[in-house]
Design an enzyme around this catalytic site. Structure first.
Site, short mmCIF file in Angstrom:
data_model
loop_
_atom_site.label_atom_id
_atom_site.label_comp_id
_atom_site.label_asym_id
_atom_site.label_seq_id
_atom_site.Cartn_x
_atom_site.Cartn_y
_atom_site.Cartn_z
CG ASP A 8 -0.38 0.24 2.52
OD1 ASP A 8 0.85 0.40 2.61
OD2 ASP A 8 -1.14 0.31 3.51
CG HIS A 9 -0.73 4.77 1.47
ND1 HIS A 9 -1.80 3.87 1.50
CD2 HIS A 9 -0.77 5.42 2.65
CE1 HIS A 9 -2.44 4.00 2.65
NE2 HIS A 9 -1.83 4.93 3.37
CB CYS A 66 1.14 -2.15 4.80
SG CYS A 66 1.13 -3.12 6.33
CB THR A 68 2.82 -1.77 10.97
OG1 THR A 68 1.60 -2.35 10.51
CG2 THR A 68 2.57 -0.39 11.56
N GLY A 69 3.44 -3.59 8.30
CA GLY A 69 3.46 -5.01 7.92
C GLY A 69 2.35 -5.80 8.62
CB ILE A 70 0.58 -5.23 11.81
CG1 ILE A 70 1.88 -5.17 12.61
CG2 ILE A 70 -0.51 -5.95 12.61
CD1 ILE A 70 1.80 -4.26 13.83
N GLY A 71 -1.08 -5.15 9.19
CA GLY A 71 -2.37 -5.32 8.50
C GLY A 71 -2.26 -6.32 7.36
CG HIS A 99 12.42 -23.86 12.48
ND1 HIS A 99 12.71 -23.80 13.82
CD2 HIS A 99 13.52 -24.41 11.89
CE1 HIS A 99 13.92 -24.30 14.05
NE2 HIS A 99 14.44 -24.66 12.88
NE ARG A 133 12.98 -30.06 15.25
CZ ARG A 133 14.09 -29.56 14.74
NH1 ARG A 133 14.71 -30.20 13.75
NH2 ARG A 133 14.61 -28.42 15.19
#
Ligand code: RB5
Length: 143
Positions: A8-9, A66, A68-71, A99, A133
């Site tokens: 995004d912006h 974005c 924060t990367g969170i959304g 992992h 694993r």
């Protein structure tokens, strides 16, 4: 490797830096936009479009940027078959490939510098899944 990137912006600037670095290494990078850092756009639109590219086999790995990367990571992790990791350190970038077999990296343009974003993205793309694993545990995510 076939890769896909979107922002995004808030993530536009790091997207451009990452795209250029990946192209220099010979990767094929599909850019789904956005095409500037000024006009406000909705990150879920870009996250869903990128995840579809991976789910439908047109790209192996994706990078979402974005503010924060969170959304982006929240939207991506709601898509079946997508394992998205939001991070800002190199240890996590490596381990989430080794992992978790993460197939989407989420970065924040207001969290990391362009140089840091490039370092994280190159490491993420270059790191293989260990399997063994971890294969069973990753499979359990889809149960
Ligand atoms: C946009 O202002 C911002 O909310 C977005 O880029 C992202 O940080 C959301 O998680």
């Amino acid at each position: 490797m076939k890769l896909v990137i979107a922002a995004d912006h808030g993530g536009y600037n790091i997207k451009e830096a990452i795209k250029a670095a990946l192209a220099t290494q010979g990767h094929e990078v599909a850019d789904l936009g956005t095409d500037n850092g000024v006009d406000s756009v909705d990150y879920p639109v870009f996250a869903k479009a990128l995840c579809a590219e991976i789910k439908e086999g047109r790209a192996e790995l994706g990078i979402l940027c974005c503010g924060t990367g969170i959304g982006m990571s929240m939207v991506a992790n709601k898509q079946r078959g997508i394992r998205a990791a939001v991070l800002s350190d190199t240890f996590s970038a490596e381990m989430t490939r080794r992992h978790n077999n993460a197939n989407v990296l989420c970065l924040g343009g207001r969290v990391v510098s362009e140089a840091e974003a490039v370092e994280l993205a190159l490491l993420f793309v270059a790191t293989p899944f260990e399997g063994g694993r971890h294969e069973r545990r990753v499979a359990m995510m889809e149960d």
